[in-house]
Design an enzyme around this catalytic site. Structure first.
Site, PDB file in Angstrom:
ATOM      1  CG  ASP A   1      57.093 -28.301  -1.084  1.00 47.02           C
ATOM      2  OD1 ASP A   1      57.010 -27.149  -1.570  1.00 47.02           O
ATOM      3  OD2 ASP A   1      56.128 -28.915  -0.604  1.00 47.02           O
TER       4      ASP A   1
ATOM      5  N   PRO B   1      48.844 -33.277  -3.399  1.00 40.85           N
ATOM      6  CG  PRO B   1      49.543 -31.304  -2.348  1.00 40.85           C
ATOM      7  CD  PRO B   1      49.176 -31.889  -3.693  1.00 40.85           C
ATOM      8  N   GLY B   2      47.378 -34.006  -0.115  1.00 40.62           N
ATOM      9  CA  GLY B   2      46.105 -33.952   0.609  1.00 40.62           C
ATOM     10  C   GLY B   2      45.546 -35.323   0.943  1.00 40.62           C
ATOM     11  CB  ILE B   3      46.813 -38.727   0.167  1.00 39.21           C
ATOM     12  CG1 ILE B   3      46.870 -38.367  -1.334  1.00 39.21           C
ATOM     13  CG2 ILE B   3      46.354 -40.173   0.371  1.00 39.21           C
ATOM     14  CD1 ILE B   3      45.561 -38.402  -2.069  1.00 39.21           C
TER      15      ILE B   3
ATOM     16  CE  LYS C   1      53.520 -26.089  -0.840  1.00 40.85           C
ATOM     17  NZ  LYS C   1      54.192 -26.914   0.172  1.00 40.85           N
TER      18      LYS C   1
ATOM     19  CB  ALA D   1      47.221 -36.172   7.174  1.00 40.70           C
TER      20      ALA D   1
ATOM     21  CG  ASP E   1      56.445 -32.215   5.199  1.00 44.31           C
ATOM     22  OD1 ASP E   1      57.315 -31.615   4.538  1.00 44.31           O
ATOM     23  OD2 ASP E   1      55.305 -32.458   4.758  1.00 44.31           O
TER      24      ASP E   1
ATOM     25  NE  ARG F   1      49.857 -34.059   8.273  1.00 41.13           N
ATOM     26  CZ  ARG F   1      48.882 -33.149   8.316  1.00 41.13           C
ATOM     27  NH1 ARG F   1      48.399 -32.768   9.487  1.00 41.13           N
ATOM     28  NH2 ARG F   1      48.416 -32.618   7.211  1.00 41.13           N
TER      29      ARG F   1
HETATM   30  O1  3DU Z   1      49.194 -33.610   4.788  1.00 44.92           O
HETATM   31  P1  3DU Z   1      50.444 -34.462   4.645  1.00 44.92           P
HETATM   32  O2  3DU Z   1      51.149 -34.746   5.928  1.00 44.92           O
HETATM   33  O3  3DU Z   1      50.178 -35.690   3.827  1.00 44.92           O
HETATM   34  O4  3DU Z   1      51.513 -33.592   3.817  1.00 44.92           O
HETATM   35  C1  3DU Z   1      51.194 -32.975   2.619  1.00 44.92           C
HETATM   36  C2  3DU Z   1      52.421 -32.353   1.989  1.00 44.92           C
HETATM   37  O5  3DU Z   1      52.053 -31.697   0.801  1.00 44.92           O
HETATM   38  C3  3DU Z   1      53.139 -31.327   2.835  1.00 44.92           C
HETATM   39  O6  3DU Z   1      54.519 -31.454   2.535  1.00 44.92           O
HETATM   40  C4  3DU Z   1      52.624 -30.000   2.338  1.00 44.92           C
HETATM   41  O7  3DU Z   1      53.589 -28.984   2.433  1.00 44.92           O
HETATM   42  C5  3DU Z   1      52.355 -30.299   0.863  1.00 44.92           C
HETATM   43  N1  3DU Z   1      51.261 -29.526   0.279  1.00 44.92           N
HETATM   44  C6  3DU Z   1      49.993 -29.561   0.767  1.00 44.92           C
HETATM   45  O8  3DU Z   1      49.749 -30.254   1.765  1.00 44.92           O
HETATM   46  C7  3DU Z   1      48.980 -28.826   0.142  1.00 44.92           C
HETATM   47  C8  3DU Z   1      49.239 -28.073  -0.956  1.00 44.92           C
HETATM   48  O9  3DU Z   1      48.264 -27.415  -1.555  1.00 44.92           O
HETATM   49  C9  3DU Z   1      50.539 -28.054  -1.446  1.00 44.92           C
HETATM   50  C10 3DU Z   1      51.516 -28.783  -0.807  1.00 44.92           C
END
Ligand code: 3DU
Length: 227
Positions: A66, A176-178, A68, A180, A14, A200
């Site tokens: 992605d 996702p949701g790890i 979406k 950050a 991202d 992130r």
């Molecule tokens: O929070 P992060 O930076 O680890 O990114 C999470 C990724 O997963 C990001 O690309 C976002 O678009 C995707 N995502 C969600 O964060 C939550 C969802 O419910 C679905 C997709």
């Protein structure tokens, strides 16, 4: 290249910097662990859809687009088709838009289709959550290859993963949701997910390749401890 139903990490690309994206893609080629790359709209808007093939060539890994996707069937199908033609092995479509949209994307037969069932953020509880069970059953019965569940809500992952796996042992679950967004590595995989999505906490660090490898081993250690 289809995604395998194996435990692993999906690295969310991202970032906005194309050079950095390609550098990380090259680094991940040699990384120890099971990795997949997910390209989001933010990078695509900077680099154009051609970035998919560049990242695929550089990394040698499966690529998820992605977008979406959540438009009417005709437009959703065109967007998905463009992504597959540009090198995507899988595309992410929203499940809440309904079966006609999802089946228009699936009908392309150009690669994996992954549907969002429930999201990680609080607002997901306002509308999508109450429909999530029905969305999950719909997409699994339509024969999709993957679903997205929220790692920030381990109980929801557990319940929805049970529904998904009851309908199909083959479909993979990505979450996702790890870090950050608050979940810890392993929270979703321990509750039935196959892949955890990390953005992130990998690309926003000094040593992204090392961060990816470390998170992968943390997940595997938690899985081993759990056995
Ligand atoms: O929070 P992060 O930076 O680890 O990114 C999470 C990724 O997963 C990001 O690309 C976002 O678009 C995707 N995502 C969600 O964060 C939550 C969802 O419910 C679905 C997709």
């Amino acid at each position: 290249m289809r995604l395998k139903k194996e435990k692993g990490i999906i690295v969310a690309f991202d970032m906005e910097d194309t050079d950095f994206a390609l550098e990380l893609a090259r680094d991940l080629r040699g990384a120890s662990g099971n990795f997949v790359i997910k390209v989001g709209r933010r990078l695509e808007m900077q680099a154009g859809i051609g970035i998919l093939a560049q990242i695929k060539d550089a990394s040698g890994l499966p690529i998820i687009y992605d977008g979406k996707i959540a438009d009417v069937p005709y437009i959703s199908q065109k967007i998905a088709s463009n992504a597959y033609d540009a090198g995507a092995d899988a595309v992410i479509v929203h499940g809440f838009v309904g079966s006609d949209v999802v089946s228009a994307v699936k009908a392309l037969g150009k690669g994996d289709v992954i549907a969002v069932v429930e999201m990680t953020h609080l607002g997901s509880n306002e509308f999508i959550q109450s429909a999530a069970e029905r969305i999950a059953i719909m997409v699994v019965r339509m024969g999709l290859e993957g679903v997205v569940l929220p790692a920030t809500k381990p109980k929801r992952v557990k319940n929805l993963a049970r529904i998904v796996q009851r309908e199909s042992p083959y479909i993979y679950i990505i979450a996702p949701g790890i870090k950050a967004q608050g979940a810890s590595p392993g929270d979703a995989i321990l509750n039935g997910a196959d892949y955890e999505v990390v953005g992130r906490a990998i690309y926003d660090t000094e040593e992204p390749k090392l961060a990816a490898e470390t998170i992968y081993s943390e997940v595997m250690e938690r899985l081993d401890d759990n056995e």
